[in-house]
Design an enzyme around this catalytic site. Structure first.
Site, PDB file in Angstrom:
ATOM      1  N   SER A 129       9.676  13.671  42.933  1.00 27.35           N
ATOM      2  CA  SER A 129       9.916  12.326  43.460  1.00 27.35           C
ATOM      3  C   SER A 129       8.861  11.896  44.468  1.00 27.35           C
ATOM      4  O   SER A 129       8.862  10.744  44.898  1.00 27.35           O
ATOM      5  CB  SER A 129      11.297  12.250  44.115  1.00 27.35           C
ATOM      6  OG  SER A 129      11.337  13.065  45.272  1.00 27.35           O
ATOM      7  N   LYS A 183      17.933   8.283  50.776  1.00 27.64           N
ATOM      8  CA  LYS A 183      16.541   8.127  51.205  1.00 27.64           C
ATOM      9  C   LYS A 183      16.337   6.805  51.933  1.00 27.64           C
ATOM     10  O   LYS A 183      15.645   6.746  52.970  1.00 27.64           O
ATOM     11  CB  LYS A 183      15.614   8.215  49.992  1.00 27.64           C
ATOM     12  CG  LYS A 183      15.568   9.591  49.342  1.00 27.64           C
ATOM     13  CD  LYS A 183      14.709   9.574  48.082  1.00 27.64           C
ATOM     14  CE  LYS A 183      14.658  10.957  47.432  1.00 27.64           C
ATOM     15  NZ  LYS A 183      13.853  10.962  46.190  1.00 27.64           N
TER      16      LYS A 183
END
Length: 708
Positions: A584, A627
């Site tokens: 990611s 996040k």
């Protein structure tokens, strides 16, 4: 029929097709001897494996509708009086006290409809089941529910008798449940009568001997003779006591079929054992049949043996477990080679159980392949869902789940309707997917209990929404607490950069555990190489992360005007003490390297996450909600996420006004937002578009990407 029987005498008779009757039992056999036949020694042996080709011949096409009264669903639809589009799915309640909770566990299962149907079929057909899925999704609850579905009438008691021919090979006998205690009591009563007669005779003889010794004038001889007579009678009594059988398995008080959890059990607890006897001679030893201890596989006879994390059992235990499944019986012997019990081995003890094995996805890696083959060949494999589609009926079931947790605990105040709504909203958020609810109900149950404890401490009549909100903060995972602490410490040391611009530095985003996000800066520097150019990445990168860096280098080589064959590209994941797993950070790495190569600064008030294909497409990742919240806590203004993840964003209300979310589908869009300096940036973005092309059109389905 079992393929391991050598002779016709040892094999049980062929079982005819079972005929289901109204009370859930089977015709043509006595309940106390179902699935067994006596051998020549009077020991009832479990029935062999039935041919699985006839298992489902009578199975209805509609699944579970005709499974019999013992395994039918008794789920009652909850009354809907309101708008089904609201959070409670149309339930009009004041509190969870208004919700009726089903009595049976199988009716309390939420969300796992496929697994529940399999359990219903397996309970009827006596099939083994392997459940694979994330922790807390209901595997153990379904296993317990299966034990409630099995007929209680089939239960048996197991007795172990002394073998006069060979004391190290005790005999085994099975009888209907409740008969074992009667047999032992009868033996004890008979032994007591013999002992009373023997004692009466002993005292008469002692009296005669002592009287005679006094008559002849030698009392010392009389005392010695009396002592010898006493010891002789006591020694003989031990032989009489050894005739009392050992009640190995007692199911007299069982209201449902046995449920034995053997998770992480050592060999003795799983397979049975024989206690060590330090007095092995001189008539002081304990009879071998009295030292036999049943294992979980024997206690689970006619019931369910549940083994979670099946791969944690050692290989030898798995092999023996496979034998018990295949043969339907397993002898008990001492598990320690140095123990006197190692010399004892009973006749086969029935192990006619249903095996329910469970574990995470990695459980299949260390599982004995033959054991898995037995389960698969004689049963079902089920994958447990992590999420379920969010619809009104499911939201009503989640309201019932809160009521179930309150009743199970027994000490929590019931939840108000607003409190239940907040729990359902948290289930949506934890799902990580739009229009889905999380099925990790153990963690959600923990939230319910913490909220209830808070309300109880405040002496409230009901648990309210404010209590649930407070519980969400108090019940944070260790990873989330560490992440919050990590963010605060970085602020203290001024290591967080959230303003201005810098060349080769990008704020990346990562997750710790499953529910906590952190900001992880990535820095890149280009330097002349002393040999062939290479990409050097530091920060304890795992395999997938390192491969992602290599993919990024392919994009750099494709678009760059400069010859990088004589340059080293250094990439640093700043303070990644725990390492980096997943891809990611691909978008973050690519942006940092391009910034360093072209000497164009990157805006520091933004962060980004996303995987990257070698053609520059930004691919979805996991954990975007956590996040984004981490970026907001750090004081950043903008977050770049993959466009495919846009539907998965479910941040808390407090963060919605703090941060701007920019979804992108191609690396060129990332650079257009992240790079500073208009002329240089525009030229670079145009060049990148002309070389790599626009992002490929793809249909992004309702995927469930794993956290990166």
């Amino acid at each position: 029929m079992s393929e391991n029987k050598d002779t016709a005498d040892d094999a049980p008779p062929e079982r005819e097709e079972d005929t289901v009757v109204e009370d859930g039992r089977t015709d043509g056999s006595d309940a106390s001897t179902v699935g067994s036949s006596p051998d020549a020694t009077g020991v009832e042996q479990p029935e062999g494996q039935a041919d699985d080709t006839d298992a489902d011949e009578s199975e209805p096409e509609d699944g579970v509708s005709d499974l019999g009264s013992d395994v039918t669903l008794e789920e009652e639809a909850m009354p809907v009086t309101g708008d089904e589009d609201d959070v409670l799915g149309g339930l009009d309640i004041e509190s969870t006290a208004d919700i009726e909770v089903p009595d049976r566990l199988v009716d309390q299962v939420i969300g796992q409809s496929h697994a529940r149907d399999i359990v219903l079929k397996a309970a009827k057909q006596r099939r083994h089941v392997m459940m694979i899925g994330s922790p807390g999704t209901g595997k153990s609850m379904l296993a317990k529910a299966m034990s409630q579905l099995l007929p209680k009438e089939d239960l048996q008691d197991v007795l172990v008798y002394h073998n006069p021919d060979d004391g190290n090979e005790p005999k085994v006998r099975t009888v209907p449940a409740g008969k074992g205690e009667q047999i032992v009591d009868a033996h004890k009563e008979e032994a007591n009568k013999r002992n009373q007669m023997r004692s009466f005779l002993m005292w008469i003889i002692i009296a005669v001997v002592v009287g005679y010794s006094l008559f002849v004038g030698n009392p010392l001889l009389g005392v010695l003779a009396a002592g010898v007579i006493y010891l002789a009678f006591r020694y003989g009594a031990r032989g009489s006591d050894s005739m009392i059988p050992n009640l190995l398995i007692n199911n007299a008080e069982k209201q449902t079929a046995p449920f034995e959890e053997a998770t992480g059990a050592h060999a003795g607890a799983l397979l049975g054992d024989v206690r060590h006897d330090p007095f092995q001679s001189g008539g002081m030893e304990t009879p071998s049949h009295d030292r036999v201890e049943a294992g979980a596989i024997h206690k689970a006879n006619k019931g369910v043996l549940f083994v979670d994390e099946i791969n944690t059992l050692d290989i030898r235990s798995q092999q023996k477990l496979m034998t018990a499944i295949q043969e339907g019986a397993f002898s008990i012997t001492g598990q320690s080679e140095r123990s006197s019990g190692a010399m004892v081995q009973t006749e086969p003890v029935p192990t006619d159980f249903i095996m329910v094995a469970a574990g995470n996805l990695d459980a299949m890696e260390n599982m004995h392949p033959a054991l898995r083959d037995r389960i698969k060949g004689y049963g079902y494999e089920v994958y447990m869902d992590d999420t379920i589609e969010d619809d009104p009926e499911m939201r009503r079931k989640y309201a019932r789940f809160v009521a179930q947790e309150v009743e199970k605990d027994g000490r929590l105040p019931h939840f108000t309707a607003e409190g239940v709504e907040e729990v359902i909203l948290e289930a949506r958020r934890r799902a990580g997917r739009k229009e889905h609810l999380s099925l990790k109900l153990r963690n959600l149950g923990g939230l319910v209990r913490v909220a209830g404890d808070i309300a109880r401490a405040a002496d409230k009549e009901f648990t309210e929404r404010e209590d649930v909100l407070q519980a969400k903060d108090r019940s944070r995972s260790i990873e989330q607490q560490l992440a919050d602490n990590y963010i605060e410490r970085r602020k203290d040391y001024k290591m967080t950069v959230n303003e201005g611009s810098a060349v080769g530095r990008v704020n990346g985003l990562a997750v710790m555990g499953e529910d906590s996000g952190i900001v992880m800066p990535v820095m890149a520097e280009v330097a002349p190489s002393q040999g062939p150019g290479e990409v050097i990445a530091t920060g304890k990168l795992q395999e997938i992360a390192m491969e992602a860096v290599q993919n990024v280098s392919a994009i750099i080589k494709k678009f760059s005007d400069e010859d990088i064959s004589e340059k080293d590209i250094h990439i640093q994941f700043v303070q990644s003490y725990e390492g980096v797993e997943g891809d990611s950070a691909s978008v973050t790495v690519a942006t940092a390297v391009i910034s360093a190569l072209e000497n164009i600064p990157v805006e520091q008030n933004l962060a980004m996450t996303g995987s990257l294909s070698v053609r520059g497409d930004v691919l979805p990742v996991g954990g975007v909600t956590h996040k984004i919240e981490a970026a907001a806590k750090t004081g950043l203004d903008t977050v770049i996420i993959p466009k495919a993840n846009e539907q998965d964003v479910m941040i808390e209300d407090e963060y919605e006004d703090q941060i701007e979310i920019v979804p992108v589908s191609h690396l060129s869009e990332v650079l257009e937002v992240a790079l500073a300096g208009e002329p240089e940036k525009d030229s670079l973005v145009d060049r990148l578009k002309s070389i790599t092309g626009q992002a490929l059109e793809r249909k992004v389905g309702p995927t469930n990407p794993s956290p990166q």
